[in-house]
Design a protein around this motif. Sequence first.
Motif, short mmCIF file in Angstrom:
data_model
loop_
_atom_site.label_atom_id
_atom_site.label_comp_id
_atom_site.label_asym_id
_atom_site.label_seq_id
_atom_site.Cartn_x
_atom_site.Cartn_y
_atom_site.Cartn_z
N GLN A 107 0.82 -1.17 0.05
CA GLN A 107 -0.11 0.17 0.03
C GLN A 107 0.88 1.31 -0.02
N ILE A 108 0.68 2.16 -0.91
CA ILE A 108 1.20 3.62 -0.90
C ILE A 108 0.42 4.46 -0.31
N GLY A 109 0.81 5.09 0.89
CA GLY A 109 -0.11 6.29 1.29
C GLY A 109 -1.54 5.45 1.91
N GLY A 110 -2.67 6.20 1.72
CA GLY A 110 -3.79 5.72 2.28
C GLY A 110 -4.33 4.63 1.40
N LYS A 111 -5.29 4.04 1.59
CA LYS A 111 -5.82 2.96 0.84
C LYS A 111 -6.22 3.63 -0.72
N TRP A 112 -6.71 4.73 -0.93
CA TRP A 112 -7.32 5.34 -2.05
C TRP A 112 -6.01 6.00 -2.84
N THR A 113 -4.75 6.35 -2.25
CA THR A 113 -3.79 7.08 -2.74
C THR A 113 -3.25 6.76 -4.05
N GLY A 114 -3.07 5.18 -4.06
CA GLY A 114 -2.58 4.69 -5.59
C GLY A 114 -3.54 4.71 -6.74
N MET A 115 -4.83 4.65 -6.10
CA MET A 115 -5.82 4.83 -7.34
C MET A 115 -6.08 6.42 -7.68
N VAL A 116 -5.87 7.37 -6.82
CA VAL A 116 -5.84 8.64 -7.17
C VAL A 116 -4.57 9.03 -8.18
N VAL A 117 -3.52 8.43 -7.75
CA VAL A 117 -2.36 8.56 -8.55
C VAL A 117 -2.51 8.24 -10.04
N ARG A 118 -3.31 6.98 -10.33
CA ARG A 118 -3.65 6.22 -11.40
C ARG A 118 -4.47 7.24 -12.32
N CYS A 119 -5.49 8.03 -11.46
CA CYS A 119 -6.41 8.83 -12.25
C CYS A 119 -6.00 10.05 -12.64
N LEU A 120 -4.98 10.49 -11.95
CA LEU A 120 -4.28 11.64 -12.14
C LEU A 120 -3.22 11.72 -13.11
N GLN A 121 -2.68 10.61 -13.38
CA GLN A 121 -1.43 10.35 -14.32
C GLN A 121 -1.71 10.73 -15.80
N SER A 122 -2.88 10.76 -16.25
CA SER A 122 -3.03 11.39 -17.65
C SER A 122 -3.39 12.99 -17.65
N GLY A 123 -3.24 13.53 -16.35
CA GLY A 123 -3.47 15.25 -16.33
C GLY A 123 -4.56 15.49 -15.03
N PRO A 124 -4.47 16.68 -15.13
CA PRO A 124 -5.31 17.38 -13.85
C PRO A 124 -6.89 17.00 -14.00
N ARG A 125 -7.22 16.69 -12.83
CA ARG A 125 -8.78 16.37 -13.02
C ARG A 125 -9.71 17.07 -11.79
N ARG A 126 -10.70 17.45 -12.03
CA ARG A 126 -11.67 18.07 -10.95
C ARG A 126 -11.88 16.73 -10.04
#
Length: 130
Positions: free
Chosen positions: A32-51
Amino acid sequence: MPVRAVNLVRMAESVAPPEFDPRCPSSDIPVQIGGKWTGMVVRCLQSGPRRFTELREPLRGVTPKVLTETLRAMERDGLVTRTVHDENPPRVEYALTPLGRSLVPLIDAARAWSEEHLPDLLRARETYEP
């Protein structure tokens, strides 16, 4: 096509990585990297900024409160930036920093390991007797 429809199509195409299948056993992975959701947030933001709302779509299992806490912790740790645009209504976007982007190879490696070893890990858990 109206601007809102174009934005919704863009969001659906670029923010919903296939690994966010609701059946994904990501909570069983021992890395696990950071909190439970951190890795998934990184994946979501990997293609650019998001709201915020663009992050909520692929992360269906996270509550708004937990997503807010995750984003604040990631901002505190220097993994994301939060940009408030001077518009009415205000528009806020989250983006990975170079430090946050450096997590992508680690997440990819953990995912590859999990794809190979998760069945063994789950089988070991089933047979474990303390």
